[in-house]
Scaffold this motif. Structure first.
Motif, PDB file in Angstrom:
ATOM      1  N   TYR A  45      40.811  20.507  54.987  1.00 22.38           N
ATOM      2  CA  TYR A  45      41.994  21.091  54.360  1.00 22.38           C
ATOM      3  C   TYR A  45      43.207  20.572  55.128  1.00 22.38           C
ATOM      4  O   TYR A  45      43.377  20.870  56.312  1.00 22.38           O
ATOM      5  N   LEU A  46      44.027  19.755  54.483  1.00 21.40           N
ATOM      6  CA  LEU A  46      45.102  19.025  55.146  1.00 21.40           C
ATOM      7  C   LEU A  46      46.464  19.535  54.701  1.00 21.40           C
ATOM      8  O   LEU A  46      46.640  19.939  53.542  1.00 21.40           O
ATOM      9  N   ASN A  47      47.434  19.474  55.612  1.00 27.99           N
ATOM     10  CA  ASN A  47      48.803  19.834  55.276  1.00 27.99           C
ATOM     11  C   ASN A  47      49.621  18.561  55.107  1.00 27.99           C
ATOM     12  O   ASN A  47      49.860  17.829  56.077  1.00 27.99           O
ATOM     13  N   GLY A  48      50.034  18.272  53.873  1.00 26.04           N
ATOM     14  CA  GLY A  48      50.788  17.059  53.582  1.00 26.04           C
ATOM     15  C   GLY A  48      52.245  17.163  53.981  1.00 26.04           C
ATOM     16  O   GLY A  48      52.997  16.197  53.874  1.00 26.04           O
ATOM     17  N   HIS A  49      52.672  18.344  54.444  1.00 25.60           N
ATOM     18  CA  HIS A  49      54.055  18.529  54.882  1.00 25.60           C
ATOM     19  C   HIS A  49      54.184  18.229  56.374  1.00 25.60           C
ATOM     20  O   HIS A  49      55.119  17.566  56.810  1.00 25.60           O
ATOM     21  N   ARG A  50      53.190  18.700  57.158  1.00 21.94           N
ATOM     22  CA  ARG A  50      53.228  18.491  58.620  1.00 21.94           C
ATOM     23  C   ARG A  50      52.302  17.366  59.079  1.00 21.94           C
ATOM     24  O   ARG A  50      52.449  16.843  60.177  1.00 21.94           O
ATOM     25  N   GLY A  51      51.289  17.049  58.271  1.00 24.88           N
ATOM     26  CA  GLY A  51      50.375  15.977  58.637  1.00 24.88           C
ATOM     27  C   GLY A  51      49.208  16.407  59.500  1.00 24.88           C
ATOM     28  O   GLY A  51      48.558  15.571  60.124  1.00 24.88           O
ATOM     29  N   ASP A  52      48.914  17.719  59.569  1.00 28.88           N
ATOM     30  CA  ASP A  52      47.800  18.171  60.404  1.00 28.88           C
ATOM     31  C   ASP A  52      46.608  18.607  59.553  1.00 28.88           C
ATOM     32  O   ASP A  52      46.714  18.796  58.341  1.00 28.88           O
ATOM     33  N   VAL A  53      45.455  18.740  60.228  1.00 32.51           N
ATOM     34  CA  VAL A  53      44.248  19.251  59.577  1.00 32.51           C
ATOM     35  C   VAL A  53      44.221  20.758  59.816  1.00 32.51           C
ATOM     36  O   VAL A  53      44.056  21.217  60.954  1.00 32.51           O
ATOM     37  N   MET A  54      44.390  21.557  58.762  1.00 36.68           N
ATOM     38  CA  MET A  54      44.470  23.008  58.918  1.00 36.68           C
ATOM     39  C   MET A  54      43.091  23.649  59.063  1.00 36.68           C
ATOM     40  O   MET A  54      42.940  24.677  59.697  1.00 36.68           O
ATOM     41  N   ARG A  55      42.097  23.020  58.486  1.00 37.01           N
ATOM     42  CA  ARG A  55      40.763  23.631  58.488  1.00 37.01           C
ATOM     43  C   ARG A  55      39.719  22.552  58.213  1.00 37.01           C
ATOM     44  O   ARG A  55      39.941  21.653  57.413  1.00 37.01           O
ATOM     45  N   THR A  56      38.581  22.629  58.883  1.00 41.85           N
ATOM     46  CA  THR A  56      37.440  21.772  58.586  1.00 41.85           C
ATOM     47  C   THR A  56      36.215  22.651  58.409  1.00 41.85           C
ATOM     48  O   THR A  56      35.917  23.485  59.275  1.00 41.85           O
TER      49      THR A  56
END
Length: 346
Positions: free
Chosen positions: A144-155
């Motif tokens: 689950y990726l955040n396209g605003h910050r560029g981080d992986v929120m959840r795997t």
């Protein structure tokens, strides 16, 4: 006016095509993603006429090379796309609003999201809900990726014991995934528990769920295309078995899209080289709910004959991708051609 079909050879097997939306006019620009080439790429094209001719041909405006095959292209907003590739990576690329021929800019790159140990494996599909991105792969992992910050929120490790083939957002923080054996699972991405909130089967046979789509106006209605070419429809309010299971294409369904203006029109394409228009009106009971929404979709035994039209002659190679924009439909195929179907009545 009758349908006008025009094919153009582009020297690459095309796995994904996407119109680039334009708010006020019928867009002329589109993306393609290639596969099975020495160097694959995401390209930006524009339909342009040559020397006062009425016929417009696609002209390549820019090219972004990628390692591996392009497996999916999905918009996060009107100028940004999430691109997944067979080397386990996902990229967020941006196109200039005013200068479509400007090179695509890489905003973020998530490397080796899907892997076996240290070896990368295929990221088979991505889904987007505004700036949120969900990716699935052959390793059975969901990211689950955040396209605003560029981080992986959840795997979610071990989300499935076999390869995941398709994913779709149902609503914010909730996705549905489909695997190689036709198992469908619903996940709440806010939950700390790595277990699905619901699971059910595509059909009795163990056939891969090759693509999943939610209804644009009734998000509790989910459609899935299977490896056998059939189309399954669920009402998630009673989700243990498909409401309807339709024998459809002669081979695996590669992609489906509801028409963006008329959700009663569904377009599907297949490995068998077919591209069809479905009139979904036959699937819907005429009873209306209190809020004037359609109350139920017809179960299997009540269903009338479906109205299905073939939009162009069957190809001898797979049609991998389809995308609609008003009266025009774009599709890409393994015969290294892009086709545009004009004058589509929606």
């Amino acid at each position: 006016m009758s349908l006008d079909v025009q094919g153009t050879f582009v020297s690459q097997k095309i796995n994904k095509v996407r119109w680039i939306p334009d708010e006020y006019v019928e867009t002329k620009c589109f993306f393609t993603g290639s596969w099975d080439d020495d160097v694959n790429s995401v390209k930006v094209w524009s339909f342009e006429s040559l020397d006062d001719e009425e016929v417009e041909y696609p002209k390549c405006l820019s090219e972004f090379p990628v390692e591996g095959d392009v497996t999916e292209i999905k918009f996060t907003d009107k100028n940004r796309i999430a691109v997944s590739t067979s080397d386990g990576n996902v990229r967020l690329l941006e196109i200039s609003t005013y200068e479509r021929s400007a090179p695509l800019k890489e905003v973020f790159k998530w490397e080796k999201l899907h892997r076996y140990g240290e070896d990368p494996c295929c990221c088979t599909a991505v889904a987007t809900m505004e700036t949120d991105i969900a990716s699935v792969g052959e390793d059975g992992v969901i990211n689950y990726l955040n396209g605003h910050r560029g981080d992986v929120m959840r795997t979610i490790e071990g989300a499935d014991s076999c390869s995941l083939h398709s994913v779709c957002f149902i609503k914010y923080h909730e996705i549905i995934s489909g695997n190689l054996r036709g198992h469908m699972k619903i996940w709440d991405l806010r939950s700390s528990d790595n277990k699905p909130t619901a699971s059910f089967l595509l059909a009795g046979d163990e056939l891969a769920a090759t693509c999943i789509l939610s209804h644009p106006t009734q998000p509790h209605i989910i459609l899935a295309g299977s490896e056998s070419g059939s189309l399954a429809i669920w009402d998630l309010r009673m989700n243990s078995f498909p409401t309807s299971l339709l024998s459809a294409h002669a081979a695996s369904v590669t992609e489906m899209q509801f028409h963006p203006v008329n959700p009663l029109k569904l377009i599907s394409c297949s490995v068998s080289g077919e591209i069809w228009e479905w009139n979904m009106e036959a699937m819907i009971k005429s009873t209306k709910g209190a809020d004037s929404q359609v109350a139920t979709w017809m179960p299997l035994e009540d269903k009338n004959t479906m109205v299905v039209n073939s939009l162009m002659p069957t190809l001898h190679k797979p049609i991998n991708s389809v995308n609609c924009d008003r009266g025009r439909i774009l599709c890409g195929a393994d015969n290294e051609a892009v086709y545009i179907i004009k004058n589509f009545k929606y």
